[in-house]
Motif scaffolding. Structure first.
Motif, PDB file in Angstrom:
ATOM      1  N   TRP A 138     -12.347  -4.465  -9.492  1.00  0.00           N
ATOM      2  CA  TRP A 138     -12.510  -3.344 -10.421  1.00  0.00           C
ATOM      3  C   TRP A 138     -13.747  -3.683 -11.243  1.00  0.00           C
ATOM      4  O   TRP A 138     -13.703  -4.591 -12.072  1.00  0.00           O
ATOM      5  N   PRO A 139     -14.867  -2.978 -10.993  1.00  0.00           N
ATOM      6  CA  PRO A 139     -16.140  -3.351 -11.620  1.00  0.00           C
ATOM      7  C   PRO A 139     -16.031  -3.573 -13.131  1.00  0.00           C
ATOM      8  O   PRO A 139     -15.498  -2.744 -13.858  1.00  0.00           O
ATOM      9  N   GLY A 140     -16.498  -4.737 -13.548  1.00  0.00           N
ATOM     10  CA  GLY A 140     -16.504  -5.086 -14.961  1.00  0.00           C
ATOM     11  C   GLY A 140     -15.154  -5.508 -15.513  1.00  0.00           C
ATOM     12  O   GLY A 140     -15.030  -5.868 -16.680  1.00  0.00           O
ATOM     13  N   ARG A 141     -14.107  -5.441 -14.676  1.00  0.00           N
ATOM     14  CA  ARG A 141     -12.758  -5.747 -15.162  1.00  0.00           C
ATOM     15  C   ARG A 141     -12.048  -6.823 -14.352  1.00  0.00           C
ATOM     16  O   ARG A 141     -10.942  -7.199 -14.675  1.00  0.00           O
ATOM     17  N   GLY A 142     -12.632  -7.268 -13.245  1.00  0.00           N
ATOM     18  CA  GLY A 142     -12.002  -8.319 -12.462  1.00  0.00           C
ATOM     19  C   GLY A 142     -11.236  -7.810 -11.261  1.00  0.00           C
ATOM     20  O   GLY A 142     -11.573  -6.780 -10.681  1.00  0.00           O
ATOM     21  N   MET A 143     -10.172  -8.521 -10.920  1.00  0.00           N
ATOM     22  CA  MET A 143      -9.400  -8.217  -9.714  1.00  0.00           C
ATOM     23  C   MET A 143      -8.134  -7.442 -10.053  1.00  0.00           C
ATOM     24  O   MET A 143      -7.556  -7.614 -11.115  1.00  0.00           O
ATOM     25  N   LYS A 144      -7.721  -6.619  -9.111  1.00  0.00           N
ATOM     26  CA  LYS A 144      -6.472  -5.870  -9.191  1.00  0.00           C
ATOM     27  C   LYS A 144      -5.618  -6.226  -7.979  1.00  0.00           C
ATOM     28  O   LYS A 144      -6.149  -6.488  -6.898  1.00  0.00           O
ATOM     29  N   LEU A 145      -4.311  -6.243  -8.186  1.00  0.00           N
ATOM     30  CA  LEU A 145      -3.364  -6.508  -7.099  1.00  0.00           C
ATOM     31  C   LEU A 145      -2.437  -5.320  -6.932  1.00  0.00           C
ATOM     32  O   LEU A 145      -1.823  -4.857  -7.898  1.00  0.00           O
ATOM     33  N   ILE A 146      -2.342  -4.862  -5.692  1.00  0.00           N
ATOM     34  CA  ILE A 146      -1.373  -3.834  -5.312  1.00  0.00           C
ATOM     35  C   ILE A 146      -0.438  -4.478  -4.308  1.00  0.00           C
ATOM     36  O   ILE A 146      -0.895  -5.129  -3.370  1.00  0.00           O
ATOM     37  N   VAL A 147       0.860  -4.333  -4.501  1.00  0.00           N
ATOM     38  CA  VAL A 147       1.831  -4.729  -3.484  1.00  0.00           C
ATOM     39  C   VAL A 147       2.376  -3.414  -2.940  1.00  0.00           C
ATOM     40  O   VAL A 147       2.962  -2.627  -3.685  1.00  0.00           O
ATOM     41  N   THR A 148       2.149  -3.172  -1.655  1.00  0.00           N
ATOM     42  CA  THR A 148       2.492  -1.857  -1.110  1.00  0.00           C
ATOM     43  C   THR A 148       3.999  -1.621  -1.119  1.00  0.00           C
ATOM     44  O   THR A 148       4.784  -2.471  -0.747  1.00  0.00           O
ATOM     45  N   ASP A 149       4.340  -0.439  -1.609  1.00  0.00           N
ATOM     46  CA  ASP A 149       5.711   0.055  -1.582  1.00  0.00           C
ATOM     47  C   ASP A 149       5.619   1.579  -1.580  1.00  0.00           C
ATOM     48  O   ASP A 149       4.528   2.143  -1.600  1.00  0.00           O
ATOM     49  N   GLU A 150       6.747   2.241  -1.550  1.00  0.00           N
ATOM     50  CA  GLU A 150       6.722   3.706  -1.443  1.00  0.00           C
ATOM     51  C   GLU A 150       6.065   4.350  -2.660  1.00  0.00           C
ATOM     52  O   GLU A 150       5.385   5.361  -2.543  1.00  0.00           O
ATOM     53  N   GLY A 151       6.226   3.772  -3.843  1.00  0.00           N
ATOM     54  CA  GLY A 151       5.628   4.332  -5.056  1.00  0.00           C
ATOM     55  C   GLY A 151       4.111   4.357  -5.000  1.00  0.00           C
ATOM     56  O   GLY A 151       3.477   5.379  -5.296  1.00  0.00           O
ATOM     57  N   VAL A 152       3.492   3.242  -4.609  1.00  0.00           N
ATOM     58  CA  VAL A 152       2.033   3.188  -4.551  1.00  0.00           C
ATOM     59  C   VAL A 152       1.515   4.025  -3.369  1.00  0.00           C
ATOM     60  O   VAL A 152       0.459   4.633  -3.450  1.00  0.00           O
ATOM     61  N   ARG A 153       2.302   4.078  -2.296  1.00  0.00           N
ATOM     62  CA  ARG A 153       1.903   4.934  -1.164  1.00  0.00           C
ATOM     63  C   ARG A 153       1.878   6.403  -1.593  1.00  0.00           C
ATOM     64  O   ARG A 153       0.998   7.152  -1.196  1.00  0.00           O
ATOM     65  N   GLU A 154       2.850   6.801  -2.392  1.00  0.00           N
ATOM     66  CA  GLU A 154       2.891   8.188  -2.872  1.00  0.00           C
ATOM     67  C   GLU A 154       1.663   8.496  -3.724  1.00  0.00           C
ATOM     68  O   GLU A 154       1.054   9.557  -3.595  1.00  0.00           O
ATOM     69  N   LYS A 155       1.263   7.554  -4.603  1.00  0.00           N
ATOM     70  CA  LYS A 155       0.047   7.748  -5.411  1.00  0.00           C
ATOM     71  C   LYS A 155      -1.174   7.874  -4.507  1.00  0.00           C
ATOM     72  O   LYS A 155      -2.038   8.729  -4.731  1.00  0.00           O
ATOM     73  N   ALA A 156      -1.255   7.034  -3.481  1.00  0.00           N
ATOM     74  CA  ALA A 156      -2.389   7.082  -2.549  1.00  0.00           C
ATOM     75  C   ALA A 156      -2.389   8.405  -1.778  1.00  0.00           C
ATOM     76  O   ALA A 156      -3.451   9.007  -1.573  1.00  0.00           O
ATOM     77  N   ARG A 157      -1.202   8.876  -1.367  1.00  0.00           N
ATOM     78  CA  ARG A 157      -1.126  10.173  -0.660  1.00  0.00           C
ATOM     79  C   ARG A 157      -1.606  11.314  -1.558  1.00  0.00           C
ATOM     80  O   ARG A 157      -2.332  12.199  -1.118  1.00  0.00           O
ATOM     81  N   ARG A 158      -1.209  11.269  -2.841  1.00  0.00           N
ATOM     82  CA  ARG A 158      -1.647  12.319  -3.772  1.00  0.00           C
ATOM     83  C   ARG A 158      -3.169  12.304  -3.929  1.00  0.00           C
ATOM     84  O   ARG A 158      -3.798  13.354  -3.980  1.00  0.00           O
ATOM     85  N   LEU A 159      -3.750  11.120  -4.012  1.00  0.00           N
ATOM     86  CA  LEU A 159      -5.210  11.030  -4.100  1.00  0.00           C
ATOM     87  C   LEU A 159      -5.857  11.587  -2.830  1.00  0.00           C
ATOM     88  O   LEU A 159      -6.836  12.342  -2.906  1.00  0.00           O
ATOM     89  N   MET A 160      -5.316  11.232  -1.683  1.00  0.00           N
ATOM     90  CA  MET A 160      -5.866  11.738  -0.415  1.00  0.00           C
ATOM     91  C   MET A 160      -5.781  13.260  -0.341  1.00  0.00           C
ATOM     92  O   MET A 160      -6.684  13.898   0.183  1.00  0.00           O
ATOM     93  N   GLU A 161      -4.710  13.834  -0.901  1.00  0.00           N
ATOM     94  CA  GLU A 161      -4.563  15.295  -0.900  1.00  0.00           C
ATOM     95  C   GLU A 161      -5.642  15.968  -1.738  1.00  0.00           C
ATOM     96  O   GLU A 161      -5.921  17.151  -1.549  1.00  0.00           O
ATOM     97  N   MET A 162      -6.237  15.240  -2.678  1.00  0.00           N
ATOM     98  CA  MET A 162      -7.309  15.802  -3.517  1.00  0.00           C
ATOM     99  C   MET A 162      -8.658  15.803  -2.800  1.00  0.00           C
ATOM    100  O   MET A 162      -9.604  16.421  -3.274  1.00  0.00           O
ATOM    101  N   THR A 163      -8.736  15.110  -1.680  1.00  0.00           N
ATOM    102  CA  THR A 163     -10.005  15.057  -0.950  1.00  0.00           C
ATOM    103  C   THR A 163     -10.122  16.274  -0.031  1.00  0.00           C
ATOM    104  O   THR A 163      -9.127  16.947   0.233  1.00  0.00           O
ATOM    105  N   GLU A 164     -11.346  16.514   0.413  1.00  0.00           N
ATOM    106  CA  GLU A 164     -11.549  17.629   1.343  1.00  0.00           C
ATOM    107  C   GLU A 164     -12.049  17.082   2.672  1.00  0.00           C
ATOM    108  O   GLU A 164     -12.768  16.077   2.718  1.00  0.00           O
ATOM    109  N   GLU A 165     -11.614  17.736   3.737  1.00  0.00           N
ATOM    110  CA  GLU A 165     -12.004  17.316   5.070  1.00  0.00           C
ATOM    111  C   GLU A 165     -13.475  17.630   5.298  1.00  0.00           C
ATOM    112  O   GLU A 165     -13.963  18.701   4.899  1.00  0.00           O
ATOM    113  N   LEU A 166     -14.177  16.692   5.923  1.00  0.00           N
ATOM    114  CA  LEU A 166     -15.589  16.902   6.261  1.00  0.00           C
ATOM    115  C   LEU A 166     -15.659  17.492   7.675  1.00  0.00           C
ATOM    116  O   LEU A 166     -14.803  17.233   8.508  1.00  0.00           O
ATOM    117  N   GLU A 167     -16.710  18.228   7.911  1.00  0.00           N
ATOM    118  CA  GLU A 167     -16.923  18.825   9.258  1.00  0.00           C
ATOM    119  C   GLU A 167     -17.156  17.746  10.283  1.00  0.00           C
ATOM    120  O   GLU A 167     -17.822  16.795  10.058  1.00  0.00           O
TER     121      GLU A 167
END
Length: 169
Positions: free
Chosen positions: A140-169
């Motif tokens: 995390w620039p200027g803040r050091g390292m971050k740790l994620i341990v994958t579980d359903e909660g963090v996967r749901e956050k990642a899915r929500r972020l992916m839903e905000m993206t748009e498909e490229l041609e």
């Protein structure tokens, strides 16, 4: 997760600037569960983990740190003769090529992916494609390292972020 190239639209960038996971101090690397899969995203993080004698199952890096060329991890990869997969991924995107490389890496042997472009969003396919309990360490620039341990909660956050993206041609 389908291998489709996606882009973060300008108006949706704010949520992507919020960190996932918790702060990780360097001295904690010695107590991380070594039996779980480990993924590192970023040059400094990958270098730090390897210097602690830990070989991640997957390292994703781009040879840059905070927009400055960072060659120490790249030099280490070259000096050790480690094989790497090279993919293109522009800033603000997650290419199908990157997603496919992450999927392939998690299916097999220890792997290194060098991104030509920007690896910052690589953490999302890593979260979505890795097994439950995977340790994902990223910078995390200027803040050091971050740790994620994958579980359903963090996967749901990642899915929500992916839903905000748009498909490229």
């Amino acid at each position: 997760m389908e291998a489709v190239s996606r882009r973060v639209p300008e108006e949706a960038r704010a949520p992507f600037k919020e960190p996932l996971g918790r702060d990780l101090r360097e001295e904690e690397l010695t107590v991380i569960d070594k039996k779980s899969k480990m993924i590192t995203v970023g040059d400094v993080v990958s270098l730090t983990v390897v210097k602690h004698g830990i070989v991640p199952d997957l390292s994703v890096y781009d040879g840059m740190t905070e927009r400055e060329e960072m060659t120490e991890f790249a030099a280490l990869v070259k000096d050790k003769g480690w094989e790497e997969t090279v993919v293109r991924n522009e800033a603000g995107t997650i290419t199908a090529e990157l997603v496919a490389a992450v999927r392939n890496a998690l299916d097999g042997k220890k792997e290194i992916i060098r991104v030509e472009g920007e690896e910052d969003l690589a953490v999302l396919p890593c979260i979505l494609l890795s097994p439950e309990g995977t340790n994902i360490i990223y910078g995390w620039p200027g803040r050091g390292m971050k740790l994620i341990v994958t579980d359903e909660g963090v996967r749901e956050k990642a899915r929500r972020l992916m839903e905000m993206t748009e498909e490229l041609e």
